[in-house]
Design a protein around this motif. Structure first.
Motif, PDB file in Angstrom:
ATOM      1  N   ASP A 241       0.847  -1.257   0.015  1.00  0.00           N
ATOM      2  CA  ASP A 241       0.053   0.011  -0.153  1.00  0.00           C
ATOM      3  C   ASP A 241       0.793   1.133  -0.132  1.00  0.00           C
ATOM      4  O   ASP A 241       0.672   2.387  -0.546  1.00  0.00           O
ATOM      5  N   LEU A 242       2.042   1.224   0.803  1.00  0.00           N
ATOM      6  CA  LEU A 242       2.701   2.375   1.033  1.00  0.00           C
ATOM      7  C   LEU A 242       3.420   2.819  -0.619  1.00  0.00           C
ATOM      8  O   LEU A 242       3.426   4.003  -0.983  1.00  0.00           O
ATOM      9  N   ILE A 243       3.830   1.486  -1.164  1.00  0.00           N
ATOM     10  CA  ILE A 243       4.745   1.790  -2.495  1.00  0.00           C
ATOM     11  C   ILE A 243       3.578   2.277  -3.527  1.00  0.00           C
ATOM     12  O   ILE A 243       3.756   3.178  -4.288  1.00  0.00           O
ATOM     13  N   TYR A 244       2.226   1.740  -3.490  1.00  0.00           N
ATOM     14  CA  TYR A 244       1.479   2.339  -4.266  1.00  0.00           C
ATOM     15  C   TYR A 244       1.265   3.929  -4.169  1.00  0.00           C
ATOM     16  O   TYR A 244       1.245   4.537  -4.956  1.00  0.00           O
ATOM     17  N   ASN A 245       0.912   4.132  -2.781  1.00  0.00           N
ATOM     18  CA  ASN A 245       0.750   5.507  -2.574  1.00  0.00           C
ATOM     19  C   ASN A 245       1.939   6.452  -3.079  1.00  0.00           C
ATOM     20  O   ASN A 245       1.801   7.631  -3.352  1.00  0.00           O
ATOM     21  N   LEU A 246       3.125   5.903  -2.617  1.00  0.00           N
ATOM     22  CA  LEU A 246       4.220   6.614  -3.107  1.00  0.00           C
ATOM     23  C   LEU A 246       4.277   6.884  -4.547  1.00  0.00           C
ATOM     24  O   LEU A 246       4.573   7.810  -5.240  1.00  0.00           O
ATOM     25  N   ALA A 247       4.011   5.981  -5.297  1.00  0.00           N
ATOM     26  CA  ALA A 247       3.805   6.038  -6.991  1.00  0.00           C
ATOM     27  C   ALA A 247       2.728   7.048  -7.350  1.00  0.00           C
ATOM     28  O   ALA A 247       3.112   7.695  -8.323  1.00  0.00           O
ATOM     29  N   VAL A 248       1.969   7.081  -6.412  1.00  0.00           N
ATOM     30  CA  VAL A 248       0.639   8.065  -6.866  1.00  0.00           C
ATOM     31  C   VAL A 248       1.285   9.407  -6.754  1.00  0.00           C
ATOM     32  O   VAL A 248       1.070  10.316  -7.542  1.00  0.00           O
ATOM     33  N   LEU A 249       1.962   9.747  -5.446  1.00  0.00           N
ATOM     34  CA  LEU A 249       2.537  10.932  -4.976  1.00  0.00           C
ATOM     35  C   LEU A 249       3.732  11.392  -6.248  1.00  0.00           C
ATOM     36  O   LEU A 249       3.844  12.411  -6.561  1.00  0.00           O
ATOM     37  N   TRP A 250       4.472  10.546  -6.416  1.00  0.00           N
ATOM     38  CA  TRP A 250       5.559  10.774  -7.415  1.00  0.00           C
ATOM     39  C   TRP A 250       4.752  11.158  -8.918  1.00  0.00           C
ATOM     40  O   TRP A 250       5.210  12.230  -9.475  1.00  0.00           O
ATOM     41  N   ALA A 251       3.919  10.501  -9.311  1.00  0.00           N
ATOM     42  CA  ALA A 251       3.081  10.695 -10.566  1.00  0.00           C
ATOM     43  C   ALA A 251       2.554  12.124 -10.267  1.00  0.00           C
ATOM     44  O   ALA A 251       2.517  12.885 -11.215  1.00  0.00           O
ATOM     45  N   GLY A 252       2.073  12.761  -9.118  1.00  0.00           N
ATOM     46  CA  GLY A 252       1.271  13.810  -8.786  1.00  0.00           C
ATOM     47  C   GLY A 252       2.394  15.095  -8.711  1.00  0.00           C
ATOM     48  O   GLY A 252       2.044  16.168  -8.994  1.00  0.00           O
ATOM     49  N   SER A 253       3.523  14.607  -8.669  1.00  0.00           N
ATOM     50  CA  SER A 253       4.466  15.833  -8.499  1.00  0.00           C
ATOM     51  C   SER A 253       5.554  15.650  -9.684  1.00  0.00           C
ATOM     52  O   SER A 253       6.529  16.322  -9.964  1.00  0.00           O
ATOM     53  N   GLY A 254       5.088  14.842 -10.843  1.00  0.00           N
ATOM     54  CA  GLY A 254       6.035  14.955 -11.926  1.00  0.00           C
ATOM     55  C   GLY A 254       7.389  14.155 -11.765  1.00  0.00           C
ATOM     56  O   GLY A 254       8.263  14.367 -12.469  1.00  0.00           O
ATOM     57  N   ILE A 255       7.302  13.317 -10.942  1.00  0.00           N
ATOM     58  CA  ILE A 255       8.846  12.828 -10.851  1.00  0.00           C
ATOM     59  C   ILE A 255       8.566  11.165 -11.241  1.00  0.00           C
ATOM     60  O   ILE A 255       7.533  10.618 -11.064  1.00  0.00           O
ATOM     61  N   THR A 256       9.391  10.532 -11.847  1.00  0.00           N
ATOM     62  CA  THR A 256       9.454   9.290 -12.308  1.00  0.00           C
ATOM     63  C   THR A 256      10.282   8.192 -11.590  1.00  0.00           C
ATOM     64  O   THR A 256      11.113   8.650 -10.896  1.00  0.00           O
TER      65      THR A 256
END
Length: 119
Positions: free
Chosen positions: A65-80
């Motif tokens: 769950d943490l990794i999923y939410n981190l991926a969402v945060l990255w995407a929302g921040s424009g970080i790959t």
């Protein structure tokens, strides 16, 4: 790089732009950065509590769950994910793979190239 996190990230990007009813990812993106950041913090606390409690199965689930939410945060921040991997590689060259960047050391280290948020 084709790994689980990169595939997850690609899926998050696709869901971000979808109008699919009930998409958790699209909903998080619509709710904005503060909601995405809050979800990462909540999951990190749950991971920590499960680790302290010795609940291995819950730790595995909450880590995902943490990794999923981190991926969402990255995407929302424009970080790959690739940018994060590059930073990890840079740190490995400086300190070794099993070391965290020392406190206060980031001021004198070369800064990674900053990119604009991708939309």
């Amino acid at each position: 790089m084709t790994d689980s996190i990169s595939r997850l990230y690609s899926s998050v990007l696709a869901a971000r732009d979808s109008d699919v009813e009930g998409s958790r990812t699209a909903k998080l993106m619509r709710e904005g950065m503060s909601k995405m950041a809050k979800k990462v913090a909540e999951e990190a606390v749950e991971v920590s509590l499960d680790a302290v409690a010795g609940n291995r199965e819950a730790l595995i689930r909450e880590s995902a769950d943490l990794i999923y939410n981190l991926a969402v945060l990255w995407a929302g921040s424009g970080i790959t994910p690739e940018e994060v991997w590059e930073e990890m590689d840079r740190r490995e060259r400086l300190y070794g793979i099993a070391e965290k960047l020392p406190k206060g050391s980031s001021d004198h280290l070369p800064k990674p190239a900053l990119s604009r948020p991708r939309r």
